[in-house]
Enzyme design. Structure first.
Site, mmCIF file in Angstrom:
data_model
loop_
_atom_site.group_PDB
_atom_site.id
_atom_site.type_symbol
_atom_site.label_atom_id
_atom_site.label_comp_id
_atom_site.label_asym_id
_atom_site.label_seq_id
_atom_site.Cartn_x
_atom_site.Cartn_y
_atom_site.Cartn_z
ATOM 1 N N ASN A 1 0.848 -1.193 0.000
ATOM 2 C CA ASN A 1 0.000 0.000 0.000
ATOM 3 C C ASN A 1 0.878 1.234 0.000
ATOM 4 O O ASN A 1 2.002 1.182 0.479
ATOM 5 C CB ASN A 1 -0.836 0.046 1.282
ATOM 6 N N ASP B 1 -5.058 -5.456 2.780
ATOM 7 C CA ASP B 1 -6.258 -6.233 3.121
ATOM 8 C C ASP B 1 -6.101 -7.696 2.746
ATOM 9 O O ASP B 1 -6.698 -8.560 3.360
ATOM 10 C CB ASP B 1 -7.474 -5.642 2.412
ATOM 11 N N PHE C 1 -7.230 4.656 11.756
ATOM 12 C CA PHE C 1 -7.011 5.633 10.687
ATOM 13 C C PHE C 1 -7.744 5.163 9.441
ATOM 14 O O PHE C 1 -7.942 3.957 9.257
ATOM 15 C CB PHE C 1 -5.513 5.823 10.405
ATOM 16 N N LYS D 1 -16.596 2.526 9.488
ATOM 17 C CA LYS D 1 -15.457 1.684 9.879
ATOM 18 C C LYS D 1 -15.254 1.704 11.397
ATOM 19 O O LYS D 1 -14.989 0.700 12.033
ATOM 20 C CB LYS D 1 -14.211 2.262 9.190
ATOM 21 N N LYS E 1 -15.540 -1.652 13.631
ATOM 22 C CA LYS E 1 -14.398 -2.174 14.393
ATOM 23 C C LYS E 1 -14.604 -2.028 15.897
ATOM 24 O O LYS E 1 -13.801 -2.517 16.691
ATOM 25 C CB LYS E 1 -13.114 -1.466 13.960
HETATM 26 O O1 C5P Z 1 -10.284 -1.776 7.449
HETATM 27 P P1 C5P Z 1 -9.522 -0.624 6.918
HETATM 28 O O2 C5P Z 1 -8.191 -0.991 6.385
HETATM 29 O O3 C5P Z 1 -10.243 0.180 5.924
HETATM 30 O O4 C5P Z 1 -9.361 0.325 8.214
HETATM 31 C C1 C5P Z 1 -8.267 1.107 8.441
HETATM 32 C C2 C5P Z 1 -7.848 1.024 9.883
HETATM 33 O O5 C5P Z 1 -7.750 -0.329 10.304
HETATM 34 C C3 C5P Z 1 -6.457 1.569 10.084
HETATM 35 O O6 C5P Z 1 -6.394 2.069 11.407
HETATM 36 C C4 C5P Z 1 -5.571 0.362 9.933
HETATM 37 O O7 C5P Z 1 -4.316 0.503 10.577
HETATM 38 C C5 C5P Z 1 -6.412 -0.724 10.552
HETATM 39 N N1 C5P Z 1 -6.224 -2.062 9.951
HETATM 40 C C6 C5P Z 1 -5.636 -3.068 10.666
HETATM 41 N N2 C5P Z 1 -5.522 -4.308 10.121
HETATM 42 C C7 C5P Z 1 -5.951 -4.567 8.892
HETATM 43 C C8 C5P Z 1 -6.549 -3.548 8.140
HETATM 44 C C9 C5P Z 1 -6.647 -2.299 8.686
HETATM 45 O O8 C5P Z 1 -5.219 -2.827 11.803
HETATM 46 N N3 C5P Z 1 -5.814 -5.787 8.378
#
Ligand code: C5P
Length: 403
Positions: free
Chosen positions: A210, A282, A333, A347, A351
């Protein structure tokens, strides 16, 4: 942003070879907005001249308590009265011994005894001088008296030996002085931070990742230490130096994949705040090839993805309530391409976390600037566009109130 704006610093220089770095230190302090008044010992002038220091700081340099340029002839009183701090770099073993005993036989030592402002020392000496019981007694005594010690560090020394006693680099001293002046809003707190991207291997030479420089997460780590916290930083592949490493208040774990980041994060148990700043991939590759996948004409390989664990979601499941407050307090974030507030808030709820911070705009990747949308259960607040460190300090202030 200048972090030492309007600060008046008396920069003391004692006799040691590390004094060759003091002119650079003076410049850095001034770049951060400080005004710098240099005071030198007799021995310091063997290593760097008052002319050099005066030319750089734009202020007359004082070397003697009998200097008639001070109208009331009391340089030792006048010079420190309007100062925000006295910083001595390098601080020699001799000067440390003198200060710990309260001796005052030259301008710099007299100034320190007569001061009504904080005193910070950056020791610099040969490793045996540093390790000597007498110097260690001075160091302990000075700290008991409320004097701050910045370093020393371990490493190669001008005398040709390697060991403890090297003066911190001018950038490290400057950063620690900046930290010294920040409010200790997180004193005694522990903070866990994920930062940077993750990298998911396709084969030994290829992978997917990313966009993320890690700058925002590292800025939050720095701001948290400045606020008095101890920080555990779990960093994906990025080329940033560990912030305020010389304070000993930060431990860094480098990881590559989301799985590794997940394992490293979930291994930690004892912390008060979690900032999930990392741009975690992801999906990982289901079966990364052990060998480099060879190109076969125009044929394209089929890649099978698997979902990576959601680190933030899993940490949020471990949250406990103490005295009505969630521990750890989790901050997520979000970087979105459309409808930032709607997606980020959705989100946050999914979460199960109290706060999420949206990055406004995509040009923030790799930039030193950012603009944030801070969302909690009570609503959202947009910050001004500013340097990431400044935003990190604002965020720390907001989160400190929550806990
Ligand atoms: O789920 P998404 O990636 O859109 O959400 C972003 C937030 O979730 C960020 O704080 C990111 O660091 C965290 N995240 C995580 N583990 C993942 C995906 C995102 O901790 N596998």
């Amino acid at each position: 942003m200048q972090s030492l704006l309007n600060k008046k610093i008396v920069l003391g220089v004692s006799g040691g070879i590390a004094a060759y770095k003091t002119p650079e230190l003076a410049r850095l302090l001034m770049q951060e907005g400080a005004s710098v008044q240099v005071v030198m010992t007799g021995a310091a002038q063997q290593f760097v001249t008052p002319v050099t220091m005066q030319a750089l700081t734009g202020n007359p340099v004082y070397v003697s308590q009998w200097d008639a340029r001070i109208p009331n002839n009391m340089a030792h009183i006048d010079l420190s009265r309007s100062a925000d701090a006295i910083l001595i770099a390098p601080a020699s073993a001799d000067l440390m011994a003198k200060l710990s005993l309260g001796l005052a036989d030259d301008l710099l030592s007299t100034l320190c005894l007569a001061r009504d402002c904080p005193l910070l020392l950056a020791p610099a000496m040969n490793r045996q001088m540093w390790e000597h019981a007498a110097t260690q007694r001075s160091a302990i005594g000075l700290q008991e008296d409320g004097v701050g010690l910045l370093g020393p560090a371990s490493g190669f020394q001008a005398c040709g030996e390697t060991g403890m006693g090297r003066m911190l680099e001018p950038t490290e001293i400057t950063d620690q002085l900046i930290a010294f002046f920040q409010k200790k809003l997180l004193a005694g707190k522990k903070v866990l931070i994920t930062a940077g991207p993750t990298f998911e291997a396709i084969d030994p030479v290829r992978g997917i990742t990313n966009h993320s420089s890690g700058k925002m997460g590292f800025a939050i780590a720095r701001a948290a230490i400045e606020a008095g916290a101890e920080v555990q930083l779990i960093a994906g592949p990025c080329h940033l130096e560990t912030p305020l490493a010389a304070t000993g208040k930060i431990t860094r774990t480098n990881v590559v994949s989301a799985k590794e980041m997940h394992a490293a994060t979930l291994q930690s148990t004892d912390y008060d705040i979690f900032f999930a700043v990392a741009a975690v991939a992801d999906w990982g590759i289901a079966k990364p090839s052990k060998e480099k996948i060879k190109r076969q004409g125009n044929k394209t390989p089929a890649l099978e993805f698997i979902a990576n664990p959601d680190i933030l979601l899993d940490v949020a499941k471990t949250v406990k309530t103490k005295a009505g407050k969630p521990i750890p307090y989790c901050v997520g974030f979000a970087a979105e391409s459309t409808d930032l507030e709607v997606h980020a808030n959705e989100k946050r709820k999914r979460k199960g976390i109290p706060m999420i911070v949206g990055n406004i705009g995509h040009e923030t990747f790799g930039s030193d600037l950012n603009q944030l949308l801070i969302i909690d259960e009570r609503g959202s607040k947009k910050t001004a566009k500013a340097e990431k460190l400044q935003l990190a300090r604002q965020l720390i202030q907001i989160v400190a109130k929550k806990i």
